[in-house]
Design a protein around this motif. Structure first.
Motif, PDB file in Angstrom:
ATOM      1  N   CYS A  37       0.783  -1.237   0.033  1.00 28.83           N
ATOM      2  CA  CYS A  37      -0.292   0.013  -0.114  1.00 28.83           C
ATOM      3  C   CYS A  37       0.981   1.153  -0.048  1.00 28.83           C
ATOM      4  CB  CYS A  37      -0.960  -0.023   1.131  1.00 28.83           C
ATOM      5  SG  CYS A  37      -0.278   0.255   2.862  1.00 28.83           S
ATOM      6  N   GLN A  38       0.386   2.487  -0.518  1.00 28.43           N
ATOM      7  CA  GLN A  38       1.046   3.720  -0.656  1.00 28.43           C
ATOM      8  C   GLN A  38       0.360   4.722   0.232  1.00 28.43           C
ATOM      9  OE1 GLN A  38       3.833   4.241  -2.771  1.00 28.43           O
ATOM     10  NE2 GLN A  38       3.926   6.224  -1.723  1.00 28.43           N
ATOM     11  N   ILE A  39       1.094   5.151   1.380  1.00 24.07           N
ATOM     12  CA  ILE A  39       0.742   6.116   2.034  1.00 24.07           C
ATOM     13  C   ILE A  39       0.497   7.642   0.854  1.00 24.07           C
ATOM     14  CG2 ILE A  39       0.968   7.649   3.984  1.00 24.07           C
ATOM     15  CD1 ILE A  39       2.318   5.322   5.224  1.00 24.07           C
ATOM     16  N   GLY A  40      -0.542   8.275   1.206  1.00 22.93           N
ATOM     17  CA  GLY A  40      -0.802   9.373   0.103  1.00 22.93           C
ATOM     18  C   GLY A  40      -0.082  10.578   0.714  1.00 22.93           C
ATOM     19  N   THR A  41       0.383  11.414   0.036  1.00 26.19           N
ATOM     20  CA  THR A  41       0.844  12.586   0.520  1.00 26.19           C
ATOM     21  C   THR A  41      -0.018  13.495   1.285  1.00 26.19           C
ATOM     22  OG1 THR A  41       0.689  13.516  -1.598  1.00 26.19           O
ATOM     23  CG2 THR A  41       2.790  12.664  -1.342  1.00 26.19           C
ATOM     24  N   SER A  43      -2.127  12.554   3.553  1.00 24.31           N
ATOM     25  CA  SER A  43      -2.388  12.007   4.715  1.00 24.31           C
ATOM     26  C   SER A  43      -2.235  12.628   5.786  1.00 24.31           C
ATOM     27  CB  SER A  43      -1.833  10.417   4.857  1.00 24.31           C
ATOM     28  OG  SER A  43      -0.652  10.645   5.344  1.00 24.31           O
ATOM     29  N   SER A  44      -3.408  12.473   6.737  1.00 23.14           N
ATOM     30  CA  SER A  44      -3.217  13.360   8.026  1.00 23.14           C
ATOM     31  C   SER A  44      -2.238  12.467   9.146  1.00 23.14           C
ATOM     32  CB  SER A  44      -4.651  13.369   8.587  1.00 23.14           C
ATOM     33  OG  SER A  44      -5.205  12.179   9.036  1.00 23.14           O
ATOM     34  N   LEU A  45      -1.364  11.400   8.710  1.00 24.15           N
ATOM     35  CA  LEU A  45      -0.588  10.760   9.842  1.00 24.15           C
ATOM     36  C   LEU A  45       0.213  11.434  10.206  1.00 24.15           C
ATOM     37  CD1 LEU A  45      -0.352   7.249   7.892  1.00 24.15           C
ATOM     38  CD2 LEU A  45      -1.686   7.741   9.832  1.00 24.15           C
ATOM     39  N   ASN A  46       0.565  11.390  11.513  1.00 20.91           N
ATOM     40  CA  ASN A  46       1.626  12.087  12.230  1.00 20.91           C
ATOM     41  C   ASN A  46       3.083  11.600  12.187  1.00 20.91           C
ATOM     42  OD1 ASN A  46       3.559  13.522  13.982  1.00 20.91           O
ATOM     43  ND2 ASN A  46       1.906  13.675  15.634  1.00 20.91           N
ATOM     44  N   ALA A  47       4.048  12.069  11.418  1.00 24.91           N
ATOM     45  CA  ALA A  47       5.281  11.444  10.940  1.00 24.91           C
ATOM     46  C   ALA A  47       5.974  11.436  12.071  1.00 24.91           C
ATOM     47  CB  ALA A  47       5.936  12.209   9.793  1.00 24.91           C
TER      48      ALA A  47
END
Length: 81
Positions: A37-41, A43-47
């Motif tokens: 799977c590819q995390i979208g640019t 996305s609201s994920l906290n890096a």
């Protein structure tokens, strides 16, 4: 993200990769032993946070693993010009 295991569905829409509490990672490829799977640019994920994830197979529930699986984003510079 590449996830390796067994008994995944080869139909991509029958697999769900849930990162954190609610982000569904868009699946780009699925075989019976590997999901990508590819995390979208956008996305609201906290890096900065360690992220847990679950793999869900449609109509079967969450797939088991031998413990909590987590990851953290790691930056990598490949070129500067």
């Amino acid at each position: 993200i590449t996830i390796t295991g067994t008994d995944f569905s080869t139909t991509t829409c029958e697999n769900i990769v849930l990162i954190g509490s609610s982000y569904k990672c868009p699946i780009t490829n699925a075989t019976s032993t590997q999901i990508t799977c590819q995390i979208g640019t956008s996305s609201s994920l906290n890096a900065k946070s360690i992220q847990s994830f679950n793999v869900i197979r449609d109509r079967q529930g969450t797939l088991s693993n031998d413990g909590l699986i987590q990851f953290q984003f790691q930056a990598k510079i490949t070129n500067v010009s």
